[in-house]
Design an enzyme around this catalytic site. Sequence first.
Site, PDB file in Angstrom:
ATOM      1  N   HIS A 185       0.863  -1.192   0.000  1.00 21.82           N
ATOM      2  CA  HIS A 185       0.000   0.000   0.000  1.00 21.82           C
ATOM      3  C   HIS A 185       0.895   1.236   0.000  1.00 21.82           C
ATOM      4  CE1 HIS A 185      -3.211   2.757   0.499  1.00 21.82           C
ATOM      5  NE2 HIS A 185      -4.100   1.870   0.900  1.00 21.82           N
ATOM      6  N   GLU A 290     -11.695  -3.212  -4.618  1.00 23.34           N
ATOM      7  CA  GLU A 290     -11.754  -1.817  -4.160  1.00 23.34           C
ATOM      8  C   GLU A 290     -11.144  -0.901  -5.210  1.00 23.34           C
ATOM      9  OE1 GLU A 290     -11.757  -1.642   0.504  1.00 23.34           O
ATOM     10  OE2 GLU A 290      -9.814  -2.369  -0.174  1.00 23.34           O
ATOM     11  N   GLU A 306     -14.744   4.618  -3.237  1.00 24.13           N
ATOM     12  CA  GLU A 306     -14.395   4.818  -1.823  1.00 24.13           C
ATOM     13  C   GLU A 306     -14.080   6.285  -1.528  1.00 24.13           C
ATOM     14  OE1 GLU A 306     -11.384   2.104  -0.474  1.00 24.13           O
ATOM     15  OE2 GLU A 306     -11.002   3.277   1.336  1.00 24.13           O
ATOM     16  N   CYS A 374     -10.164   3.662   7.556  1.00 25.86           N
ATOM     17  CA  CYS A 374      -9.401   4.540   6.667  1.00 25.86           C
ATOM     18  C   CYS A 374     -10.195   5.776   6.259  1.00 25.86           C
ATOM     19  CB  CYS A 374      -8.944   3.763   5.437  1.00 25.86           C
ATOM     20  SG  CYS A 374     -10.278   2.997   4.493  1.00 25.86           S
ATOM     21  N   CYS A 375     -11.493   5.607   5.980  1.00 26.40           N
ATOM     22  CA  CYS A 375     -12.253   6.736   5.432  1.00 26.40           C
ATOM     23  C   CYS A 375     -12.503   7.854   6.455  1.00 26.40           C
ATOM     24  CB  CYS A 375     -13.552   6.250   4.802  1.00 26.40           C
ATOM     25  SG  CYS A 375     -13.297   5.200   3.346  1.00 26.40           S
TER      26      CYS A 375
HETATM   27 ZN    ZN Z   1     -11.178   4.439   2.945  1.00 26.80          ZN
END
Ligand code: ZN
Length: 758
Positions: A185, A290, A306, A374-375
């Site tokens: 990542h 994703e 996302e 994460c969001c």
């Molecule tokens: Zn996220």
Amino acid sequence: MMETITSKHTLQAVPVTQVQFTDQFWTSKIEINRTKTLAQCFRQCEETNRIRNFEVAGGLNTGDFDGIFFNDSDVYKVVEGAAHILASNRDPAIETQLDQWIAKFAAAQQADGYLNTYYTLVEPDKRWTDLPVMHELYCAGHLFEAAVAHYRSTGKSSLLDIATKFADYIDSVFGPGGKSGTPGHQEIELALVKLYEVTDEKRYLDLAAFFIDQRGQSGSDYSQDHVPVRQQSEIVGHAVRAMYLYAGVADVARYTGDEDLFACMDRIWKDVTLRKMYITGGIGPSGHNEGFTVPYDLPNETAYAETCAAIGMVLWSHRMFLLHGRSEYIDVLEQSLYNGLLSGVSLDGDNFFYTNPLSSHGQHHRQPWFGCACCPTNVVRFIPQVGGYFYASTASSLWVNLYASNQATVSMGEQMVNIHQESNYPWQGWTKLTLEPDKTNDFQLCLRQPNWAKQVGLKLNGQILQITSNSNGYLEITRAWRAGDVVEVNFDMSVERIIANPQAKANNGKLALRRGPLVYCLEATDNDGSVRDIALPRNSPLKAKFEPNLLDGVVVLQGPANRRISADWGTELYKTVSLDQETQITAIPYFAWDNRESGQMAVWLPESTILTEPKLQPSIASQGRPSASHVFGQLSAAIDGILPASSADQTHPKFTWWDKKGTQEWICLTFNEPVQISESSVYWFDDTGFGECRPPESWWLEWDNSGQWQPVKNPSKYGLQLDGFNSVTFDPVTTQQLRIVVELQDNLSSGLLEWLLN
Ligand SMILES: [Zn+2]
């Protein structure tokens, strides 16, 4: 190898610390971010043991590591958000909280500089052994970003010292002659560039370039590791990873002048923006990876899009602008920012979308937090940075990219210019700029003409200026600017009807509404409870109107449209076409949807009712109040009057008894007055291949006879067919309650998509 640093591209963003909003729109969002979103993130980081992990790793507490292995990253993102808030609001409570957390980070940092609570507590001997999966460098990158923000906002080096110590250690491990490897990542790349910018330590920039050139070894599309970055032409894989990677690549290209990287960025940019981006600026249509699929695959209801990917799109777009100085990049930045990014957070600041669909039957809702957070933590760090996207400068030019009332101080070489913007953006296209250079001087003022603004009016000190935008998309005025010079610009904000390339099949026959930077949608609550049965003819006149009390004050679009009449089909197969019913619609900005009661939503609207989803003729069931022995999904979905496409329709709201298996369960409808019922129709849900719902082993109907549940008499067959209604007729009953009783199959559950009674 690295090329020498060039000064080819001298465009500098004006940092967020130099921009103070004085408007309604962003001022209130930043304030809600401080008081609600940040407070919630602080609390969640404590309650979920994310902070305790640092305490334990630092010997300040006892216990085991708790949570997901990359949870440190969330804490750093919250710190980054808090630090950006401190830039404009030196809130002592926030600053104290950060000081306390930073002390814990320092305690958790190992003697050699390493810092990762998962590895320190769980697998101390396994550092750097699984770069593609374990996100150590991703977490490190978020630490670096937080540290840079904290240093710039407060002048304190407490966190920056931790970051540089860790970065130096990473630099001693990785690089030419050291360890190689591709982080799964991305994040370390862009973060090392930020660390380079604040420390002037070129090793960090070199290490960022090293990690970028490591890519292409595993052949994995998922993390853009399929071919070396320099050979990439199409966007693939996980959307957030791609955005973070290309943001880092653009950063490195800007400092090194590496032409190969420029060319690669330009190819990928075209692929994303011309074939793979939603009109909301959202990206990554598929939940499976994703991320990205094939060109023009832009499904609306199942759109993943996302929130983090929209934020990533803003990060990359901004860097592309800094490379090229063209307005098209800010057009995309603005499109993502005001639509697919802002939709990720509720107006109250404490609920979040992970995915941002462009269509809903009412099954999508924001949530206060996620296991993988994460969001929310990306929202909390992004919103207070937004001022940093408004301006840029060179030694001889001042660039205005975004509009909103604010005060900014721009440094242009030796010169300082104060700029004062007055605007009612994004609701009106008019903006007044007052310039206060510290001395009268020649420079170029470049005002971005948004791609949606077909007409523009421009005045300098009250005099009309007849100029058109230059080849970079900017209205350019060069003169000897004096303190008090006033520029007024007025962009036409008419309502636009947008159609999609026919290859984007999900939108065929449909149009979307846009006004200025905002994409609009219809939401059920403004439109008599349903929107999937509405068509908007192309020539329907729409009026824009500011509603101060709606959704914190928004411009809505209103006008006539057509609603498909729900016909009583009975047993008929064909029918003469019936006339549409005229209706008045209200469209709201997409970012503001799902802030009231739940219901249907649509961005793309059919031009003709033939393409709409007809509501089922209301049955007696729709008058009942549902209850059930156990609920997973939505109880109300059972009687919402929406016809499923099939039993496997995953986009359809559904009621299920999951995770009950092999048991006897029921769903009941209760009526205010006794009703006579002699027919029941059930549409079973079946998620073979995805989940554990199938039709039940057996089922029957019972009615409430003065407090006694009794099976209905003389029922026809209790059917278990898929992809259609299973209708049962029986001797009429008059009752206030009727229920379906099911015997679930062993090891399987059941659910239903629709239930009708007559
Ligand atoms: Zn996220």
